[in-house]
Design a protein around this motif. Structure first.
Motif, PDB file in Angstrom:
ATOM      1  N   ARG A 193       0.827  -1.209   0.000  1.00 62.44           N
ATOM      2  CA  ARG A 193       0.000   0.000   0.000  1.00 62.44           C
ATOM      3  C   ARG A 193       0.864   1.264   0.000  1.00 62.44           C
ATOM      4  O   ARG A 193       0.572   2.236  -0.700  1.00 62.44           O
ATOM      5  CB  ARG A 193      -0.922   0.009   1.226  1.00 62.44           C
ATOM      6  N   ILE A 194       1.930   1.257   0.796  1.00 64.02           N
ATOM      7  CA  ILE A 194       2.840   2.411   0.847  1.00 64.02           C
ATOM      8  C   ILE A 194       3.495   2.634  -0.506  1.00 64.02           C
ATOM      9  O   ILE A 194       3.540   3.765  -1.013  1.00 64.02           O
ATOM     10  CB  ILE A 194       3.911   2.200   1.939  1.00 64.02           C
ATOM     11  N   LEU A 195       3.996   1.564  -1.108  1.00 63.85           N
ATOM     12  CA  LEU A 195       4.666   1.684  -2.401  1.00 63.85           C
ATOM     13  C   LEU A 195       3.707   2.188  -3.473  1.00 63.85           C
ATOM     14  O   LEU A 195       4.068   3.048  -4.296  1.00 63.85           O
ATOM     15  CB  LEU A 195       5.258   0.341  -2.817  1.00 63.85           C
ATOM     16  N   GLU A 196       2.490   1.694  -3.470  1.00 65.38           N
ATOM     17  CA  GLU A 196       1.505   2.140  -4.462  1.00 65.38           C
ATOM     18  C   GLU A 196       1.230   3.636  -4.319  1.00 65.38           C
ATOM     19  O   GLU A 196       1.117   4.359  -5.327  1.00 65.38           O
ATOM     20  CB  GLU A 196       0.208   1.336  -4.307  1.00 65.38           C
ATOM     21  N   LEU A 197       1.125   4.115  -3.078  1.00 68.38           N
ATOM     22  CA  LEU A 197       0.889   5.535  -2.847  1.00 68.38           C
ATOM     23  C   LEU A 197       2.068   6.363  -3.355  1.00 68.38           C
ATOM     24  O   LEU A 197       1.887   7.379  -4.040  1.00 68.38           O
ATOM     25  CB  LEU A 197       0.671   5.790  -1.353  1.00 68.38           C
ATOM     26  N   LEU A 198       3.288   5.936  -3.035  1.00 74.86           N
ATOM     27  CA  LEU A 198       4.481   6.684  -3.422  1.00 74.86           C
ATOM     28  C   LEU A 198       4.705   6.649  -4.933  1.00 74.86           C
ATOM     29  O   LEU A 198       5.146   7.641  -5.522  1.00 74.86           O
ATOM     30  CB  LEU A 198       5.709   6.141  -2.682  1.00 74.86           C
ATOM     31  N   GLU A 199       4.413   5.522  -5.561  1.00 75.30           N
ATOM     32  CA  GLU A 199       4.567   5.437  -7.020  1.00 75.30           C
ATOM     33  C   GLU A 199       3.554   6.326  -7.729  1.00 75.30           C
ATOM     34  O   GLU A 199       3.880   6.967  -8.742  1.00 75.30           O
ATOM     35  CB  GLU A 199       4.424   3.985  -7.473  1.00 75.30           C
ATOM     36  N   ALA A 200       2.335   6.392  -7.199  1.00 71.28           N
ATOM     37  CA  ALA A 200       1.321   7.258  -7.799  1.00 71.28           C
ATOM     38  C   ALA A 200       1.703   8.726  -7.620  1.00 71.28           C
ATOM     39  O   ALA A 200       1.480   9.561  -8.510  1.00 71.28           O
ATOM     40  CB  ALA A 200      -0.047   6.984  -7.167  1.00 71.28           C
ATOM     41  N   GLN A 201       2.300   9.052  -6.484  1.00 70.85           N
ATOM     42  CA  GLN A 201       2.710  10.429  -6.231  1.00 70.85           C
ATOM     43  C   GLN A 201       3.912  10.827  -7.078  1.00 70.85           C
ATOM     44  O   GLN A 201       4.052  11.983  -7.478  1.00 70.85           O
ATOM     45  CB  GLN A 201       3.067  10.601  -4.752  1.00 70.85           C
ATOM     46  N   LYS A 202       4.797   9.876  -7.367  1.00 69.55           N
ATOM     47  CA  LYS A 202       6.074  10.159  -8.040  1.00 69.55           C
ATOM     48  C   LYS A 202       5.883  10.938  -9.335  1.00 69.55           C
ATOM     49  O   LYS A 202       6.652  11.855  -9.644  1.00 69.55           O
ATOM     50  CB  LYS A 202       6.806   8.847  -8.306  1.00 69.55           C
ATOM     51  N   THR A 203       4.855  10.612 -10.082  1.00 75.13           N
ATOM     52  CA  THR A 203       4.618  11.275 -11.370  1.00 75.13           C
ATOM     53  C   THR A 203       4.180  12.730 -11.210  1.00 75.13           C
ATOM     54  O   THR A 203       4.215  13.500 -12.168  1.00 75.13           O
ATOM     55  CB  THR A 203       3.545  10.513 -12.171  1.00 75.13           C
TER      56      THR A 203
END
Length: 348
Positions: free
Chosen positions: A196-206
């Motif tokens: 869940r943390i990784l998904e949030l950070l990957e979505a934010q990265k863009t």
């Protein structure tokens, strides 16, 4: 056993035989601190008063500091670890006992910082500065000029903010912020939580302009970014240059850090280190740091503090927000490994 006069004469003879650089080597202190986290002009005052020359080097995260110590290549006398890494550093044998309460200026330490949970009795550390990690934003670049007091504005920003946001390039800081926003324990060992943390950070990265923990004050003050995942002191210094900057204490939890002076077991000049640490616990010297870089100190030094910071919310947190503060924790090996995996995937 030689007589005292003979010993003294022998030492004098040895001293005179040494070349000047060797004699002067003892009047040196190697100081390893966070970048832009100490006013250089104060080092000149220390040298004038003690005769000890300070050589300052900088790092950008606790992880960088730990890596340097673990590699065995750190010949520093004073370092500045944050609260959550101290227990591990003690357990791993990286820190020298300094018995801070035995230093003469320890009497000036505020009660709340005299006996911390991460170093009971202050045997290995002395207090330096403390603060919070939240969100800085330029109200002049925000629709409506005000943002919600939540991590949501950072992780799920308004469309007009995309590409104008900076995140700290520090795994522990960014992962903790994401954990707080998602309601996940900061030292989770759950793979589902990590996903869940990784998904949030990957979505934010863009939606980010960059990851960076350097030049944060200049970046925010110049308007290069409209929002920055940032420490309160850096925010205050930027606000002094750009008065439309505001600071958010996220309601889901605002990380609080307590930074400390410590002496590595490999320190080449440990006695000089103790002289410096004791000198820094004098109220006027502690206040000089706070006045220069806008972080609160742990010393009874309020009478020396500048009025500039007293009225700034980023430094003087409203009492109503005190319940939002979350102390950083010393996570176990499994949790740290999980965080490393998240960071590697995110930055890979």
């Amino acid at each position: 056993m030689p007589s005292r006069p003979l010993i003294a004469a022998s030492l004098l003879s040895l001293s005179l035989a040494l070349p000047a650089p060797a004699q002067e080597a003892e009047k040196v202190l190697y100081f390893y601190n966070w970048t832009d986290y100490y006013p250089v002009e104060l080092l000149a005052k220390f040298t004038d008063e003690t005769g000890i020359e300070v050589i300052l080097d900088g790092y950008d995260s606790n992880e960088t500091l730990l890596a340097k110590l673990q590699a065995g290549g750190a010949a520093y006398d004073v370092i500045v670890p944050s609260d959550y890494v101290v227990p591990g550093m003690i357990a791993d044998g990286h820190l020298m006992k300094i018995d801070a309460p035995g230093l003469s200026n320890f009497v000036h330490v505020k009660e709340a910082f005299a006996d911390p949970d991460f170093d009971p009795g202050r045997q290995y550390t002395a207090p330096y500065l403390w603060g919070t990690t939240g969100i800085a934003y330029d109200s002049a670049q925000v629709a409506g000029a005000e943002l919600e007091q939540s991590w949501k504005v950072f992780f799920e920003p308004q469309p007009e903010m995309e590409g104008k946001i900076a995140a700290l390039d520090i795994s522990s800081e960014l992962i903790l912020a994401a954990s707080l926003y998602l309601g996940i324990p900061q030292c989770t060992e759950s793979n589902d939580d990590a996903k869940r943390i990784l998904e949030l950070l990957e979505a934010q990265k863009t939606k980010l302009k960059l990851y960076s923990a350097d030049s944060t004050v200049d970046r925010m003050a110049s308007g290069e970014v409209a929002m920055h995942h940032l420490w309160n002191g850096a925010t205050a210094r930027a606000t002094a240059q750009r008065d439309t900057i505001r600071y958010i204490y996220p309601v889901e939890g605002t990380p609080m850090f307590r930074d400390n002076f410590a002496v590595p077991v490999t320190a080449p000049h440990p006695e000089n280190a103790k002289i410096f640490i004791n000198w820094m616990m004098a109220p006027e010297n502690a206040a000089a740091v706070s006045n220069a870089i806008a972080y609160a100190n742990a010393i009874k030094s309020d009478e020396f503090l500048s009025d500039q910071w007293r009225g700034m919310e980023a430094i003087n947190m409203p009492d109503a927000f005190s319940g939002r503060l979350v102390a950083t924790q010393d996570c176990g090996p499994a949790a740290r490994e999980l965080q490393d995996r998240i960071w590697t995937r995110l930055k890979g």
